[in-house]
Design a protein around this motif. Structure first.
Motif, short mmCIF file in Angstrom:
data_model
loop_
_atom_site.label_atom_id
_atom_site.label_comp_id
_atom_site.label_asym_id
_atom_site.label_seq_id
_atom_site.Cartn_x
_atom_site.Cartn_y
_atom_site.Cartn_z
N LYS A 38 7.40 25.65 64.40
CA LYS A 38 6.60 26.41 63.45
C LYS A 38 6.94 27.89 63.55
N ASP A 77 6.34 27.40 56.41
CA ASP A 77 5.05 27.30 57.11
C ASP A 77 4.04 28.29 56.52
N ASP A 78 2.75 28.07 56.73
CA ASP A 78 2.06 26.81 56.70
C ASP A 78 0.70 27.09 56.11
N THR A 120 4.11 23.59 54.60
CA THR A 120 3.71 22.57 55.57
C THR A 120 2.23 22.68 55.93
#
Length: 584
Positions: A38, A77-78, A120
């Motif tokens: 991440k 991300d996210d 995500t």
């Protein structure tokens, strides 16, 4: 389930070719081992205008190159750090507001390059204050996420979809305002989640990409390979907003895995996850070519219904020191090559040899035939020396997990230990073949140096590969050779020399070699009994699995973790989510 909303665009079920784009966010992230799963939000949140300008510039480079190669979508991300909500702590909301502003510029860069942005999301990520408020208000996670995603998709019309991960949470090294946890524990939970969330995506005309990746926790933990769990999860779901995303095999991104049969078990739209920055195979520090392996998968996938594309991980994944970033760093040649060949295979069905020739021409390399020969030799070395072939070919399961086919290397660590020696001697019957393959691979590595010169690729990468694989060849002797003199001393000396050569300042992105020659005091017969009791060679569960392995063993593990924590290896308990997740 719900019929597709009339506002779902036709593109929702057409080709989807995703590439990950989080590499620029690790610039200046000065840690030896990085969690590449991440964006490090705390790191990004401390950066100024110049850093964000660099991120946007590099995203532009990635976007234009990926689009020119044939990708049409990007992952980023996210949701947790981009979706605002009144129940989140005020200080965190202030940081979210700034992050939203900066990420809009990032999204715009990718969109202008021709890539549809997909964001995500872990189910479920929350701050401590948010968790308390949910409990106080007696609101379910699904209810909260319906409201959150409805507003998120309204706030970000440029986001084409959300990529949902339900089977893995944050690693133990993540210290963030938000922490993810596993809340979907059964197929019924997963189906309920989809039934409640898909109408939001249908309403907005966006995609919900649902990943079946799991790490074995809870009854949902075998979703990626168990046909019954898979069928129960998607029973009655018909939404055109849903795309099911599956890794190519029944485990993580390893070799020696058959194509996941769940691709053939649902008419729902599907994409295959492929990794071109091989997190278990050096991350591009040396060539770990995926072309011929992925060519076989692509050929098989032609027989599956409604496979609409792929998700290619070229920068994401693993806890490793390796830092080469696809599309951005000249040193990332092997990741770029894997990515180029992969998208040619998926989009056009190009032969691997033709794709390699095209890449060599685009990058203005040397002799493409020399490059192909290099890739054949390095592919053999990876398959036969990074892996132990006879062990890797065996189908083994423990609880809800297919055991990885790689035993002696894990992320950025090379392990040489007496316990691994005992295990390999149990599983590998043809020790002579294992030793011969190691010697053949070392001959290959010597032959690759002059080929690298002809191919116009970095010779230093092959010298590093040869030095690293020489350690693996010594370990192979330790595992299988009989009456080998001074093997432990030779391994120790090679380890010292390797560390002295590659642990210098600026060369931290190298393997760590971990040795332990202390004898494992377990009779081979007793070891065999334990393995046969704990592991199985079939996908289906045995009676002993249902009565003991899936239930009582969890209680035993928790007792050991509480009373005898020193019995659990530090690496296993501290890396990623920790080994305890397998026992949930």
């Amino acid at each position: 389930m719900h019929p597709a909303s009339p506002c779902i665009p036709a593109t929702a079920v057409t080709e989807l070719l995703l590439i990950d784009t989080i590499g620029p966010f690790f610039r200046g992230y000065d840690r030896r081992v990085i969690n590449w799963s991440k964006i490090p939000w705390d790191h990004a949140g401390r950066q100024g205008v110049a850093w964000w300008e660099t991120v946007c510039r590099e995203l532009g480079i990635i976007g234009r190159q990926a689009s020119s190669w044939g990708f049409n979508a990007a992952s980023m991300d996210d949701v947790a750090h981009l979706a605002d909500h009144a129940w989140i702590e005020p200080e965190v909301r202030r940081r979210i507001a700034r992050y939203r502003m900066e990420m809009r510029d990032c999204f715009r860069v990718l969109t202008q390059a021709g890539l549809a942005v997909h964001v995500t999301m872990d189910v479920f990520s929350a701050t401590p204050g948010l968790l308390q408020r949910l409990e106080f208000e007696n609101k379910s996670v699904n209810e909260y996420l319906r409201e959150l995603l409805d507003q998120f998709l309204t706030d970000f019309p440029e986001v084409a979809g959300v990529i949902v991960r339900i089977g893995e949470a944050d690693g133990k090294d993540v210290h963030d305002d938000f922490r993810s946890q596993l809340v979907i524990k059964t197929p019924a939970h997963a189906r309920e989640f989809l039934e409640q969330l898909l109408p939001i995506f249908e309403k907005h005309g966006r995609r919900l990409i649902f990943r079946t990746w799991t790490v074995g926790a809870y009854p949902i933990g075998d979703l990626m390979w168990h046909r019954g769990t898979f069928a129960e999860t998607f029973r009655g779901i018909t939404s055109h907003s849903l795309v099911v995303s599956m890794k190519y095999g029944e485990s993580d991104f390893f070799r020696y895995l058959p194509l996941n049969r769940n691709f053939f078990r649902t008419p729902l739209a599907k994409i295959v996850e492929l990794q071109t920055r091989r997190e278990y195979e050096g991350c591009g520090e040396y060539p770990s070519f995926t072309g011929w392996m992925y060519e076989r998968y692509v050929r098989e996938l032609k027989q599956a219904e409604n496979v609409i594309g792929c998700m290619v991980w070229c920068q994401t994944g693993g806890w490793v020191p390796f830092r080469r970033l696809a599309f951005l760093d000249r040193e990332a040649l092997w990741n770029d090559l894997n990515t180029f060949v992969t998208i040619r295979l998926i989009r056009e069905g190009t032969l691997v040899e033709d794709a390699v020739h095209a890449f060599a021409k685009e990058r203005q390399l040397g002799d493409p035939d020399a490059l192909l020969e290099l890739l054949r030799l390095s592919d053999e070395c990876v398959r036969e020396l990074l892996y132990v072939e006879e062990f890797a070919q065996q189908k083994l399961f423990f609880r809800r997990v297919r055991i990885p086919p790689m035993l002696t290397v894990y992320w950025g660590n090379l392990f040489v230990s007496h316990s691994i020696r005992k295990l390999l001697r149990y599983f590998v019957r043809d020790a002579d073949a294992a030793l011969r393959s190691a010697r053949r691979c070392m001959d290959n590595l010597d032959a690759m140096i002059p080929l690298a010169v002809r191919a116009g690729v970095p010779v230093a990468d092959f010298e590093y590969m040869r030095d690293t694989f020489r350690l693996l060849a010594l370990a192979r002797e330790y595992y299988f050779a009989e009456d080998v003199n001074d093997i432990e001393e030779r391994i120790a000396a090679a380890k010292t020399a390797y560390k002295a050569k590659y642990n210098k300042r600026g060369l931290r992105a190298r393997y760590r070699v971990k040795t332990d020659f202390k004898p494992l005091l377990l009779n081979p017969r007793h070891l065999g009994w334990a393995i046969r009791f704990l592991m199985r060679r079939q996908r289906g569960y045995r009676v002993v699995d249902r009565l003991i392995i899936l239930s009582a063993l969890s209680l035993i593990y928790r007792f050991i973790a509480a009373r005898r924590p020193h019995w659990i290896p530090g690496f296993a308990s501290k890396s990623a989510m920790g080994v305890d997740v397998v026992f949930r």
